[in-house]
Design a protein around this motif. Sequence first.
Motif, mmCIF file in Angstrom:
data_model
loop_
_atom_site.group_PDB
_atom_site.id
_atom_site.type_symbol
_atom_site.label_atom_id
_atom_site.label_comp_id
_atom_site.label_asym_id
_atom_site.label_seq_id
_atom_site.Cartn_x
_atom_site.Cartn_y
_atom_site.Cartn_z
ATOM 1 N N THR A 1 0.830 -1.210 0.000
ATOM 2 C CA THR A 1 0.000 0.000 0.000
ATOM 3 C C THR A 1 0.862 1.257 0.000
ATOM 4 O OG1 THR A 1 -1.718 -1.199 1.218
ATOM 5 C CG2 THR A 1 -1.850 1.206 1.219
ATOM 6 N N ILE B 1 2.072 1.951 -3.545
ATOM 7 C CA ILE B 1 0.974 2.407 -4.406
ATOM 8 C C ILE B 1 0.610 3.852 -4.091
ATOM 9 C CG2 ILE B 1 -1.465 2.057 -4.974
ATOM 10 C CD1 ILE B 1 -1.015 -0.938 -4.413
ATOM 11 N N THR B 2 0.524 4.169 -2.790
ATOM 12 C CA THR B 2 0.144 5.526 -2.378
ATOM 13 C C THR B 2 1.171 6.553 -2.829
ATOM 14 O OG1 THR B 2 -1.031 4.660 -0.443
ATOM 15 C CG2 THR B 2 -0.414 6.987 -0.402
ATOM 16 N N TYR C 1 1.406 6.899 -6.707
ATOM 17 C CA TYR C 1 0.313 7.699 -7.239
ATOM 18 C C TYR C 1 0.525 9.182 -6.959
ATOM 19 C CZ TYR C 1 -4.364 9.672 -7.738
ATOM 20 O OH TYR C 1 -5.423 10.460 -8.096
ATOM 21 N N GLU D 1 -5.443 4.219 -8.505
ATOM 22 C CA GLU D 1 -5.023 3.931 -7.132
ATOM 23 C C GLU D 1 -6.124 3.221 -6.360
ATOM 24 O OE1 GLU D 1 -3.462 6.265 -3.125
ATOM 25 O OE2 GLU D 1 -4.767 7.266 -4.552
ATOM 26 N N LYS E 1 -6.727 -0.481 -7.445
ATOM 27 C CA LYS E 1 -5.668 -1.386 -6.991
ATOM 28 C C LYS E 1 -5.840 -1.732 -5.514
ATOM 29 C CE LYS E 1 -2.230 0.299 -10.315
ATOM 30 N NZ LYS E 1 -0.963 1.048 -10.491
ATOM 31 N N LYS E 2 -6.157 -0.731 -4.705
ATOM 32 C CA LYS E 2 -6.309 -0.977 -3.272
ATOM 33 C C LYS E 2 -7.549 -1.825 -2.974
ATOM 34 C CE LYS E 2 -3.827 3.123 -1.665
ATOM 35 N NZ LYS E 2 -3.904 4.399 -0.937
ATOM 36 N N ARG F 1 -4.288 7.338 3.781
ATOM 37 C CA ARG F 1 -4.737 6.562 2.622
ATOM 38 C C ARG F 1 -4.547 5.054 2.795
ATOM 39 N NH1 ARG F 1 -2.828 9.951 -2.738
ATOM 40 N NH2 ARG F 1 -3.834 11.928 -2.232
#
Length: 359
Positions: A200, A203-204, A207, A234, A237-238, A288
């Motif tokens: 995560t 990804i965060t 992005y 984003e 994906k999460k 997030r």
Amino acid sequence: MKLRVKVDYKTYQKLKEVEEEYREVLEEAINYGLVNKTTSFTRIKSGVYKTEREKHKNLPSHYIYTACEDASERLDSFEKLKKRGRSYTEKPSVRRVTIHLDDHLWKFNLEKISIAVKRSRVFISPIFPKIFWRYYNTGWRIASEARFRLLKGNVVEFYVIFKRDEPKPYKPKAFIPVDLNENSVSVLINNKPVLLETNTKKITLGYEYRRKLTTTGRSTKDREVRRKLKRLRERDKKVDIRRKLAKLIVKEAFESRSAIILEDLPRRTPELMIKDVKDSQLRLRIYRAAFSSMKNAIIEKAKEFDVPVVLVNPSRTSTVCPIHGTKIVYQPDGGNAQGLVFVRRGKRGGIGTWLRCTT
């Protein structure tokens, strides 16, 4: 389950006769319910059955029962819409008719479906899709009620309803504690801690970096900018990671007949966690990480499998066992103590610590 079958002209006409008379009974039942201000099936049936039976002597009597049930459902739905101010007519109008069938009006087998019509029965032979066999061969049973409606071109749209028997009470034999962290999910399976990485954080931040590069000096209302931001995905994906992890954890609990232990997180978890954090990047990551969304995904998936979920208060879980209320003993040599295993969260979403209470 919706099945479409093309039938011959003679069969279609017999079903059309049933539909026309069913519509008449349905409209009379709705009018009776409106005049007498009732949505009760039993009151509507007792009020219209005798009259409608004399009008439609050749129609099987159970069509009058099912038409009254249909009218009761329509009136109940209309009253709810009316209370919310979403009804646009003074009474429910009958535009499309789907004929309800009970166990006296139809019979099912894998070769053909029998439907009662005026003074006889008709037979249709549907081709069952793969999803039908998936339910039929996995413990689901076909309910006694069904529905059908007529389409153009001599096509009958038939609705088969599947039901499952009430499951046996789920008695957990063990517990699977789950600790939700920013970049991973920790679980205890068969007394062995397992760390499931979610990435995560990557990804965060990925992005956020791309978003800054895309929007620097440009408006987010720009069409090209919006198109590029949409492609980052984003959220998708999460959500995908949360669903896969939830399914993995719940299936393991279901197969081992275990209950899942989760922290009972407060509503505004991210705001409380970043309250004393000054690092802007860390604040962004924690906000997030969506801890509550991960918890809700596990709870929703657990409901599908009827797996019990135990929510514990995370407060002071590093010193007191939330189940037994006893003090936790840390082994100085790193060995195992006796008792229930559980996990606590780090203050900033870090990996929790596996502990055992003295009970």
